[in-house]
Write an enzyme that holds these catalytic residues in place. Structure first.
Site, PDB file in Angstrom:
ATOM      1  N   LYS A  14      35.682  50.231  74.742  1.00  0.00           N
ATOM      2  CA  LYS A  14      37.144  50.376  74.897  1.00  0.00           C
ATOM      3  C   LYS A  14      37.810  50.834  73.601  1.00  0.00           C
ATOM      4  O   LYS A  14      38.582  51.771  73.600  1.00  0.00           O
ATOM      5  CB  LYS A  14      37.791  49.027  75.238  1.00  0.00           C
ATOM      6  N   ARG A  89      44.490  41.013  80.786  1.00  0.00           N
ATOM      7  CA  ARG A  89      43.171  40.460  81.071  1.00  0.00           C
ATOM      8  C   ARG A  89      43.187  39.472  82.231  1.00  0.00           C
ATOM      9  O   ARG A  89      42.139  38.985  82.637  1.00  0.00           O
ATOM     10  CB  ARG A  89      42.675  39.725  79.834  1.00  0.00           C
ATOM     11  N   ARG A 123      25.797  44.677  67.795  1.00  0.00           N
ATOM     12  CA  ARG A 123      27.009  45.167  67.139  1.00  0.00           C
ATOM     13  C   ARG A 123      27.176  44.544  65.753  1.00  0.00           C
ATOM     14  O   ARG A 123      26.969  43.346  65.576  1.00  0.00           O
ATOM     15  CB  ARG A 123      28.188  44.760  68.050  1.00  0.00           C
ATOM     16  N   ARG A 156      30.429  40.089  64.574  1.00  0.00           N
ATOM     17  CA  ARG A 156      31.714  39.475  64.906  1.00  0.00           C
ATOM     18  C   ARG A 156      31.435  38.031  65.284  1.00  0.00           C
ATOM     19  O   ARG A 156      30.412  37.736  65.896  1.00  0.00           O
ATOM     20  CB  ARG A 156      32.303  40.207  66.128  1.00  0.00           C
ATOM     21  N   ARG A 167      32.602  35.129  77.688  1.00  0.00           N
ATOM     22  CA  ARG A 167      33.491  36.279  77.857  1.00  0.00           C
ATOM     23  C   ARG A 167      33.169  37.033  79.141  1.00  0.00           C
ATOM     24  O   ARG A 167      34.072  37.510  79.832  1.00  0.00           O
ATOM     25  CB  ARG A 167      33.397  37.206  76.640  1.00  0.00           C
TER      26      ARG A 167
HETATM   27  P1  AMP Z   1      38.556  42.042  72.272  1.00  0.00           P
HETATM   28  O1  AMP Z   1      38.449  42.662  70.924  1.00  0.00           O
HETATM   29  O2  AMP Z   1      39.432  42.816  73.210  1.00  0.00           O
HETATM   30  O3  AMP Z   1      37.197  41.735  72.868  1.00  0.00           O
HETATM   31  O4  AMP Z   1      39.303  40.632  72.073  1.00  0.00           O
HETATM   32  C1  AMP Z   1      38.746  39.631  71.265  1.00  0.00           C
HETATM   33  C2  AMP Z   1      39.278  38.273  71.664  1.00  0.00           C
HETATM   34  O5  AMP Z   1      40.708  38.244  71.481  1.00  0.00           O
HETATM   35  C3  AMP Z   1      39.059  37.880  73.112  1.00  0.00           C
HETATM   36  O6  AMP Z   1      37.760  37.337  73.348  1.00  0.00           O
HETATM   37  C4  AMP Z   1      40.160  36.838  73.291  1.00  0.00           C
HETATM   38  O7  AMP Z   1      39.817  35.609  72.676  1.00  0.00           O
HETATM   39  C5  AMP Z   1      41.313  37.451  72.504  1.00  0.00           C
HETATM   40  N1  AMP Z   1      42.103  38.355  73.360  1.00  0.00           N
HETATM   41  C6  AMP Z   1      42.238  39.706  73.221  1.00  0.00           C
HETATM   42  N2  AMP Z   1      43.035  40.213  74.180  1.00  0.00           N
HETATM   43  C7  AMP Z   1      43.408  39.157  74.943  1.00  0.00           C
HETATM   44  C8  AMP Z   1      44.202  39.018  76.118  1.00  0.00           C
HETATM   45  N3  AMP Z   1      44.800  40.072  76.688  1.00  0.00           N
HETATM   46  N4  AMP Z   1      44.356  37.779  76.644  1.00  0.00           N
HETATM   47  C9  AMP Z   1      43.787  36.703  76.084  1.00  0.00           C
HETATM   48  N5  AMP Z   1      43.006  36.764  75.001  1.00  0.00           N
HETATM   49  C10 AMP Z   1      42.809  37.972  74.420  1.00  0.00           C
END
Ligand code: AMP
Length: 224
Positions: A14, A89, A123, A156, A167
């Site tokens: 993404k 989400r 990663r 990460r 997740r």
């Molecule tokens: P990502 O980089 O998009 O995988 O986001 C990393 C982490 O940020 C996720 O595992 C959540 O803990 C938090 N996060 C990011 N976007 C959201 C969202 N829209 N709603 C809730 N938590 C989020």
């Protein structure tokens, strides 16, 4: 003005695809995960609130997510449009988003869970400059060191087996229904996220009828 949402399970690319799309179309790339990571890194109050939740692979509270998104989009630095990545989400976030903003398309990057596991566990991230690596597709020249700044490469905090399982569960339980909702209301384009990143970008642009990237190197091998 072009307003897009990009959705896909962790590791589907993404962030990479949103950045490629944003670069030459002058769109603002808004990654909610990046905003939260910035807060964690800079030890802000929000960072303290979300750090453990993120590390466990759980979702941050909707009120906080919505206020971060509202604040970010409220900056109005997106004259030509935006690509929002990692949001919405779940159902509530989707409703908030649809009430507040109209979007032109939802880009759905499709990747099987087995491939997600393989990619995510490989990663790496530079602890100094933030450059992304992947031990399968984009290895550093010197093991464990960033090619650009020499910083140490780390995983990460949420790229562990346990957090990944959480997740994936959250994604299928909460985000799959959002895609169904969008399919009923919005223009959803689904792209296979398994090919290399240039090919995926090319397919996204083709489906959205956007100009191809002018850099020939970025076009899929079969097309050159
Ligand atoms: P990502 O980089 O998009 O995988 O986001 C990393 C982490 O940020 C996720 O595992 C959540 O803990 C938090 N996060 C990011 N976007 C959201 C969202 N829209 N709603 C809730 N938590 C989020």
């Amino acid at each position: 003005m072009r307003k897009y949402v990009i959705m896909g399970v962790q590791g589907s690319g993404k962030g990479t695809q949103a950045a490629l799309l944003a670069a030459d179309l002058d769109l603002t790339h808004i990654s909610v995960g990046d905003i939260f990571r910035w807060h964690v890194q800079h030890h802000t109050k929000i960072g303290a609130q979300v750090r453990r939740i993120m590390a466990a692979g759980d979702l941050v509270d909707d009120d906080l997510v919505e206020s971060v998104v509202r604040e970010r989009l409220g900056q109005h630095d997106w004259n030509y449009g935006f690509v929002v990545d990692g949001f919405p989400r779940n159902q509530r976030q989707a409703e908030f988003f649809l009430e507040s903003y109209d979007i032109d398309a939802v880009i759905h990057l499709d990747l099987p869970d087995t491939e997600v596991r393989r990619r995510v566990l490989a990663r790496r991230l530079c602890s100094r400059c933030g450059m992304d690596y992947n031990l399968i597709a984009h290895r550093p020249e010197v093991e464990g060191r960033c090619d650009v700044c020499g910083g140490e490469l780390v995983s990460r905090e949420d790229d562990t087996e346990q957090a990944l399982a959480a997740r994936l569960r959250a994604y299928h339980a909460k985000t799959d229904p959002v895609l169904d909702l969008f399919r009923r209301k919005e223009f959803v384009v689904t792209v296979d996220a398994q090919p290399d990143k240039a090919t995926v970008q090319w397919m996204i642009r083709e489906q959205l009828q956007l100009p191809a990237r002018d850099d020939a190197e970025q076009r899929p091998a079969s097309d050159q």
